[in-house]
Design a protein around this motif. Structure first.
Motif, PDB file in Angstrom:
ATOM      1  N   THR A 195      14.678  -9.134  25.661  1.00  0.00           N
ATOM      2  CA  THR A 195      14.346  -9.240  23.805  1.00  0.00           C
ATOM      3  C   THR A 195      15.640  -8.504  23.082  1.00  0.00           C
ATOM      4  O   THR A 195      15.919  -9.373  21.987  1.00  0.00           O
ATOM      5  CB  THR A 195      13.364  -7.705  23.806  1.00  0.00           C
ATOM      6  OG1 THR A 195      11.864  -8.335  23.784  1.00  0.00           O
ATOM      7  CG2 THR A 195      12.967  -7.920  21.862  1.00  0.00           C
ATOM      8  N   LYS A 227       4.953  -8.260  20.073  1.00  0.00           N
ATOM      9  CA  LYS A 227       5.776  -9.503  18.451  1.00  0.00           C
ATOM     10  C   LYS A 227       4.708  -8.422  17.500  1.00  0.00           C
ATOM     11  O   LYS A 227       5.221  -8.551  15.914  1.00  0.00           O
ATOM     12  CB  LYS A 227       5.673 -10.536  17.827  1.00  0.00           C
ATOM     13  CG  LYS A 227       6.668 -11.437  18.971  1.00  0.00           C
ATOM     14  CD  LYS A 227       6.622 -12.363  18.731  1.00  0.00           C
ATOM     15  CE  LYS A 227       6.720 -13.273  17.260  1.00  0.00           C
ATOM     16  NZ  LYS A 227       6.653 -14.728  16.836  1.00  0.00           N
ATOM     17  N   HIS A 242      10.814  -6.044  15.391  1.00  0.00           N
ATOM     18  CA  HIS A 242       9.814  -7.169  16.646  1.00  0.00           C
ATOM     19  C   HIS A 242      10.432  -8.359  16.472  1.00  0.00           C
ATOM     20  O   HIS A 242      10.460  -9.268  16.971  1.00  0.00           O
ATOM     21  CB  HIS A 242       8.935  -5.983  16.762  1.00  0.00           C
ATOM     22  CG  HIS A 242       9.328  -4.818  17.833  1.00  0.00           C
ATOM     23  ND1 HIS A 242      10.705  -4.231  18.608  1.00  0.00           N
ATOM     24  CD2 HIS A 242       8.764  -3.750  17.635  1.00  0.00           C
ATOM     25  CE1 HIS A 242      11.433  -3.538  18.886  1.00  0.00           C
ATOM     26  NE2 HIS A 242      10.163  -2.768  18.646  1.00  0.00           N
ATOM     27  N   SER A 284      12.521  -0.804  24.245  1.00  0.00           N
ATOM     28  CA  SER A 284      12.738  -2.424  24.097  1.00  0.00           C
ATOM     29  C   SER A 284      12.952  -3.105  25.321  1.00  0.00           C
ATOM     30  O   SER A 284      12.398  -2.105  26.784  1.00  0.00           O
ATOM     31  CB  SER A 284      13.843  -2.942  23.191  1.00  0.00           C
ATOM     32  OG  SER A 284      13.893  -4.428  23.029  1.00  0.00           O
ATOM     33  N   TYR A 336       5.503  -7.436  27.058  1.00  0.00           N
ATOM     34  CA  TYR A 336       6.545  -6.827  27.634  1.00  0.00           C
ATOM     35  C   TYR A 336       6.809  -4.964  27.225  1.00  0.00           C
ATOM     36  O   TYR A 336       7.336  -4.046  27.108  1.00  0.00           O
ATOM     37  CB  TYR A 336       8.108  -6.892  27.040  1.00  0.00           C
ATOM     38  CG  TYR A 336       8.466  -8.185  27.390  1.00  0.00           C
ATOM     39  CD1 TYR A 336       9.177  -9.134  28.323  1.00  0.00           C
ATOM     40  CD2 TYR A 336       8.250  -9.274  26.156  1.00  0.00           C
ATOM     41  CE1 TYR A 336       9.013 -10.303  28.301  1.00  0.00           C
ATOM     42  CE2 TYR A 336       8.884 -10.386  25.792  1.00  0.00           C
ATOM     43  CZ  TYR A 336       9.090 -10.514  27.277  1.00  0.00           C
ATOM     44  OH  TYR A 336       9.614 -12.447  27.080  1.00  0.00           O
ATOM     45  N   THR A 379      13.233 -10.592  16.236  1.00  0.00           N
ATOM     46  CA  THR A 379      13.843 -10.883  17.236  1.00  0.00           C
ATOM     47  C   THR A 379      13.360 -11.533  18.752  1.00  0.00           C
ATOM     48  O   THR A 379      13.936 -11.962  18.939  1.00  0.00           O
ATOM     49  CB  THR A 379      14.210  -9.607  17.783  1.00  0.00           C
ATOM     50  OG1 THR A 379      12.769  -8.585  18.079  1.00  0.00           O
ATOM     51  CG2 THR A 379      15.127  -8.920  16.174  1.00  0.00           C
ATOM     52  N   ILE A 380      12.004 -11.575  18.571  1.00  0.00           N
ATOM     53  CA  ILE A 380      11.401 -11.922  19.418  1.00  0.00           C
ATOM     54  C   ILE A 380      10.741 -13.970  20.009  1.00  0.00           C
ATOM     55  O   ILE A 380      10.109 -13.484  18.240  1.00  0.00           O
ATOM     56  CB  ILE A 380      10.057 -11.618  20.420  1.00  0.00           C
ATOM     57  CG1 ILE A 380      10.247 -10.093  20.048  1.00  0.00           C
ATOM     58  CG2 ILE A 380       9.441 -11.480  21.128  1.00  0.00           C
ATOM     59  CD1 ILE A 380       9.759  -9.433  20.680  1.00  0.00           C
TER      60      ILE A 380
END
Length: 476
Positions: free
Chosen positions: A231, A474, A457, A227, A469, A460-461
């Motif tokens: 994020t 996503k 993911h 990660s 990243y 959370t994004i």
């Protein structure tokens, strides 16, 4: 910096051919290993704290050190899940464990110089380290086991971890056995704690990344690669508006709030030095019993996972009410202004039995309560990334409560008031956890396989960060 899944561990056929409970990369061995790490570090810390006042006659230095500890722990407990997702387990756990050694060393220093500044600074640094350690531990303990055996694995971890408190309780008991009139523990006690903590710090380097841990059905515990800071910060901020975390908030706040009362105002007030060490052997031993009981109920009592969760909460609620009721009955017999004569396990006869059983019962309840909460957290998801954040949030809130509790005791709030607040917080937690189980916990048959990493993911994004990243998007 990235963590990848190698071809061998990604091949289910090969993984099944090597299937064994005692493989180094099995969930059982890895959860056992994190249990040993916690045996050596927080297990010994618990034994030290359980002495009351950090083993000192005046608890002020220990109370202030613990306030500093839990203040920074509150921050880094919440951030710890994100740090774990970025650094992986080895660096996170190693950094966290190393701070325990410094903390025990600060009380060795205090034994000679009586300057509490070092202990307070060491406590603040330990809060940072503990936040990292417990976020990593929580992610491992809740995400590695199979969904239908999380209670069993949690109880196994809790038993190994609390064996550290048992052994840690024996250290001051043995080294101070002939010092029945002593008020502060000797240097050897702190040195013994530091030796164990050093061993735990080294053991942390043996913990595998989640992508290397293979369940016996051939599935990988987590396929997460790595990660990044933005994020994780966004994911952590969202936890404060997550209804599941809000329902868990009172239980998290309560779960360490009672330690200052139990350690300082029950064990520390009622018993002399060597007896406090003996009591801790049984306090942490009771935790092993309590965690096994809860693990059995929450894994084997009913076919439905939701029903098992409700059964566990009900049992802990009934037992907790009885134990706190017994504590109230005993607390009415003494106060800050009317402290009883200290009890000794050899010389006090039958007067020792009642307070000893009460303190033992507090240990039993602590393990049952925390194992219950960990089971609920583990039932909310099955992915290391999500669960590291959930457990980090839990430990952060827990530590904020503990920071307040240690200052409550430093400010000489009455024993009876402290007990009433502890009992109330625990009681409020049970119906809220039951609602959480009813609304958010699915039975195993309804859990869709292979969706956990997407949830980790995509939820959370935010759209504004919807780009790559370092290979994490996503759609990862």
């Amino acid at each position: 910096m990235g963590h990848t899944v190698d071809q061998e561990t990604a091949n289910p056929d090969k993984m099944n051919s090597k299937s064994s409970y005692f493989r180094y990369n099995s969930p059982l061995v890895q959860v056992g290993l994190i249990g040993l790490v916690c045996f050596c570090c927080p297990g010994m810390f618990n034994a030290l704290s359980g002495m009351g006042g950090g083993g000192q006659v005046d608890p002020t230095a220990a109370n202030n050190a613990n306030t500093a500890l839990y203040t920074t722990f509150a921050v880094f407990g919440i951030l710890g899940g994100g740090i774990y997702n970025i650094l992986g387990p080895r660096l996170t756990l190693f950094a966290g464990c190393s701070t325990y050694i410094l903390y025990a060393g600060s009380f060795l220093y205090y034994n000679h110089h009586k300057h509490q500044a070092f202990a307070i600074v060491a406590g603040a640094l330990l809060g940072v380290g503990a936040g990292l350690l417990w976020a990593g531990e929580g992610a491992i303990m809740t995400s590695y086991p199979p969904p239908d055996r999380k209670g069993t694995y949690i109880s196994m971890f809790w038993s190994i971890f609390n064996m550290g408190g048992v052994i840690g309780g024996l250290i001051p008991f043995i080294l101070n056995y002939n010092r029945s009139e002593a008020s502060s523990v000797n240097d050897g006690t702190y040195i013994g704690f530091m030796v164990f903590m050093t061993i735990g710090t080294v053991l942390a380097l043996a913990v595998l990344h989640p992508s290397k841990v293979i369940r016996d059905d051939g599935s990988v515990c987590s396929n997460m690669k790595y990660s990044d800071v933005r994020t994780e910060l966004w994911a952590i901020l969202k936890l404060f508006t997550d209804w599941k975390m809000l329902l868990m908030f009172p239980a998290a706040w309560a779960s360490n709030f009672f330690y200052s009362y139990q350690f300082n105002n029950v064990n520390g007030i009622l018993f002399n030095l060597r007896t406090r060490g003996l009591n801790n052997v049984f306090y942490w031993g009771a935790q092993m019993i309590g965690s096994v009981l809860v693990g059995y109920i929450m894994d084997f009592s009913f076919k439905s996972r939701r029903m098992r969760g409700l059964a566990g909460i009900t049992v802990v609620g009934i037992l907790g009410t009885a134990i706190w009721g017994g504590g109230l009955a005993h607390q009415l017999g003494y106060s800050r202004g009317d402290k009883p004569e200290k009890l000794d396990f050899k010389d006090s006869g039958s007067a020792f039995a009642g307070p000893f059983v009460l303190y033992f019962s507090y240990g039993l309840l602590d393990a049952m309560f925390q194992s219950m909460v960990y089971w609920v957290i583990g039932a909310l998801a099955d992915d290391s990334a999500i669960l590291s954040r959930y457990t980090g949030f839990y430990k952060g809130v827990q530590s904020a409560g503990a920071a307040v509790a240690w200052q409550v005791d430093t400010r000489k709030v009455s024993f009876l008031s402290q007990l009433a607040v502890n009992w109330s917080l625990c009681t409020i937690s049970y119906p809220l956890l039951a609602i959480l189980v009813i609304l958010a916990v699915k039975d195993e048959s309804k859990v869709e396989e292979g969706t956990s990493n997407v949830v980790a993911h995509s939820d959370t994004i935010p759209d504004s960060l919807d780009h790559t990243y370092g290979g994490l998007t996503k759609s990862t």
